[in-house]
Design a protein around this motif. Structure first.
Motif, PDB file in Angstrom:
ATOM      1  N   LEU A  23       0.700  -1.045  -0.049  1.00 42.74           N
ATOM      2  CA  LEU A  23       0.082   0.088  -0.002  1.00 42.74           C
ATOM      3  C   LEU A  23       0.841   0.973   0.126  1.00 42.74           C
ATOM      4  N   ASP A  24       1.788   1.292   0.564  1.00 41.08           N
ATOM      5  CA  ASP A  24       2.774   2.265   0.889  1.00 41.08           C
ATOM      6  C   ASP A  24       3.071   3.150  -1.142  1.00 41.08           C
ATOM      7  N   ALA A  25       3.693   1.800  -1.651  1.00 41.70           N
ATOM      8  CA  ALA A  25       3.982   1.948  -2.903  1.00 41.70           C
ATOM      9  C   ALA A  25       3.103   2.620  -3.944  1.00 41.70           C
ATOM     10  N   ARG A  26       1.983   2.105  -3.240  1.00 36.69           N
ATOM     11  CA  ARG A  26       0.565   2.944  -4.469  1.00 36.69           C
ATOM     12  C   ARG A  26       0.350   4.232  -4.107  1.00 36.69           C
ATOM     13  N   ARG A  27       0.770   4.749  -2.703  1.00 35.43           N
ATOM     14  CA  ARG A  27       0.546   5.600  -2.269  1.00 35.43           C
ATOM     15  C   ARG A  27       1.781   6.684  -2.099  1.00 35.43           C
ATOM     16  N   ALA A  28       2.462   6.651  -2.314  1.00 33.28           N
ATOM     17  CA  ALA A  28       3.642   7.298  -3.044  1.00 33.28           C
ATOM     18  C   ALA A  28       3.306   7.335  -4.853  1.00 33.28           C
ATOM     19  N   ALA A  29       3.262   5.792  -5.674  1.00 36.23           N
ATOM     20  CA  ALA A  29       3.500   6.197  -7.489  1.00 36.23           C
ATOM     21  C   ALA A  29       1.959   7.031  -7.347  1.00 36.23           C
ATOM     22  N   ALA A  69       8.314   1.612 -12.313  1.00 33.81           N
ATOM     23  CA  ALA A  69       7.610   1.209 -13.153  1.00 33.81           C
ATOM     24  C   ALA A  69       6.100   1.905 -13.468  1.00 33.81           C
ATOM     25  N   ILE A  70       5.385   1.820 -12.151  1.00 33.41           N
ATOM     26  CA  ILE A  70       3.600   2.146 -12.524  1.00 33.41           C
ATOM     27  C   ILE A  70       4.126   3.882 -12.961  1.00 33.41           C
ATOM     28  N   LEU A  71       4.695   4.215 -12.711  1.00 38.88           N
ATOM     29  CA  LEU A  71       4.091   6.145 -13.152  1.00 38.88           C
ATOM     30  C   LEU A  71       4.888   5.791 -14.632  1.00 38.88           C
TER      31      LEU A  71
END
Length: 456
Positions: A23-29, A69-71
């Protein structure tokens, strides 16, 4: 379904979910996507491992790679993603629902373009929506939209890619004006693809092609389509046998000709790929850059490569060296629109007025660079912009206003591997629209270069 409420078959709880792995990674993204789109902050600045965004820096190395990669996917395919999201809604999201839009784009990028389980992408997006007061009441909408994409994306995605152009309107208009519709479309298509990585090798390109798992390009660069490991972990990195440099970026330094034992100024030099080329070719290089941190990075790169150059931290417009130079290479700061394949944030962080502002700066830098030449010396002006305002038009005005400055046209015999990139005027103009073929350099970044002399 409506953007104003929860999914009709799902009763949503307002309770805050516990933190979940990932979740922290998605919040950052989502936070970083907002910074790019809403604040026009460059992605490289946000994801710099030393000075990046605090939320990004707090992540593990694995999560940092995932966020990037998401961004990259979300920005590279922004218009396609937006089109597919709109198809699932009865009416568009409110203009002020920016946080909701960013959550949906981050979730969609994972579902449509990354090897992330659909269930994880959906569940984490819903969890994030619930924890944000601005989006909590839309968590059901997030769930429904992303599940619809997961179910139908395999069929809908090709159709969406065919009907959309993944760039803001101003950028498409500039490309069409400069290159025509067909070439503009080819450039935009190239921007959707993951670019290869090119290496400039100090020697033995055939051997390094084998070691790196790539192939030798006509200009002597080694190209690897997909890196097997991070750059710093590849064979030859620690030993300084090569450096990463797009094949197009390696061409301007070649236009200076034989630079052995010649005094060459490399202006706006960091991060130093061209400095390394010139030093490797035997030039006595003075590398000038305004940024102390970027110049430090250049010095680190040169040390790794076992190459030497004098480095100068200075504003070129105010720099007064003790000597003039036999040759000058000015790789001027620009809009970077030629590097969109690698930096898909560029069209979303730049505006047309930025192009004009940068062209004016380049003109001033070029005028100053010409003053650093010895009589009979050669100057190469270059940048990684696709916009003629920063290239052909800028140099054309200079030549019209300064009769003593003349174009020294690039000849096909000088770049036999890239002669198709030489214009009728004698400029060098590369674009990613040209494919790589046997014996022909292609699939490269966009670059412009002009070679000039001052008549005595």
């Amino acid at each position: 379904m409506r953007p104003g409420g929860a999914h009709p078959l799902r009763k949503e709880s307002t309770a805050q979910p516990h933190s979940k792995p990932g979740l922290d990674a998605r919040r950052a993204a989502v936070r970083l996507l907002a910074a790019v789109i809403d604040a026009r902050t460059p992605l490289d600045a946000l994801t710099d491992n030393e000075h990046g965004h605090p939320q990004f820096l707090a992540l593990s190395a694995r999560d940092k790679a995932l966020v990037r990669a998401i961004l990259v996917s979300a920005l590279r395919h922004r218009c396609t993603i937006e089109s597919l999201i709109r198809e699932t809604l009865e009416r568009p999201l409110p203009e002020k629902a920016r946080a909701l839009s960013h959550i949906l784009h981050v979730g969609a990028a994972q579902i449509l373009f990354l090897d992330v389980p659909d269930s994880a992408a959906v569940d984490l997006a819903v969890a994030q929506a619930k924890t944000d007061p601005r989006t909590a009441r839309f968590s059901g909408l997030v769930n429904a939209v992303l599940r619809n994409l997961a179910r139908g994306g395999g069929e809908a995605l090709p159709r969406a890619l065919a009907r959309t152009r993944d760039a803001p309107a101003w950028f498409m208009e500039h490309l069409e004006s400069a290159y025509g519709r067909e070439t503009a479309d080819a450039i935009l298509a190239a921007h959707r693809r993951e670019p290869p990585t090119d290496f400039t090798v100090k020697s033995d390109p055939d051997g390094w092609a084998v070691r790196l798992g790539g192939r030798v390009l006509p200009n002597g660069s080694v190209r690897v389509d997909r890196l097997p490991a991070p750059v710093a972990e590849l064979p030859g990195y620690a030993e300084g046998e090569w450096w990463v440099q797009d094949a197009a970026a390696s061409l301007p330094a070649r236009l200076l000709g034989d630079v052995r034992r010649r005094a060459v100024a490399d202006l706006c030099a960091a991060p130093g790929g061209k400095t390394a080329q010139l030093a490797q070719a035997g030039a006595m290089v003075t590398a000038v850059d305004l940024s102390a941190s970027r110049l430090q990075r250049l010095e680190v790169n040169l040390n790794r490569l076992g190459l030497t150059a004098q480095t100068v931290e200075a504003d070129l417009l105010a720099w007064r060296p003790d000597q003039r130079f036999d040759a000058v290479l000015l790789d001027a700061p620009c809009s970077s629109t030629g590097t969109v394949r690698r930096h898909p944030d560029v069209p979303w962080t730049k505006r047309p007025e930025d192009i004009q502002r940068l062209a004016e700066l380049q003109s001033r830098l070029l005028e100053r660079a010409l003053m650093l030449l010895r009589p009979g010396g050669v100057l190469v002006f270059a940048n990684c912009s696709l916009d003629p305002a920063e290239g052909e038009e800028l140099v054309g005005r200079l030549l019209a206003e300064r009769r003593e400055v003349v174009l020294y046209p690039v000849r096909a015999s000088e770049l036999p591997d890239a002669e198709h990139f030489i214009t009728s005027e004698g400029y060098l103009r590369t674009t990613p629209a040209v494919p790589e073929t046997a014996g022909q350099l292609g699939d490269v970044d966009g670059f412009f270069a002009a070679r000039l002399r001052v008549q005595e």
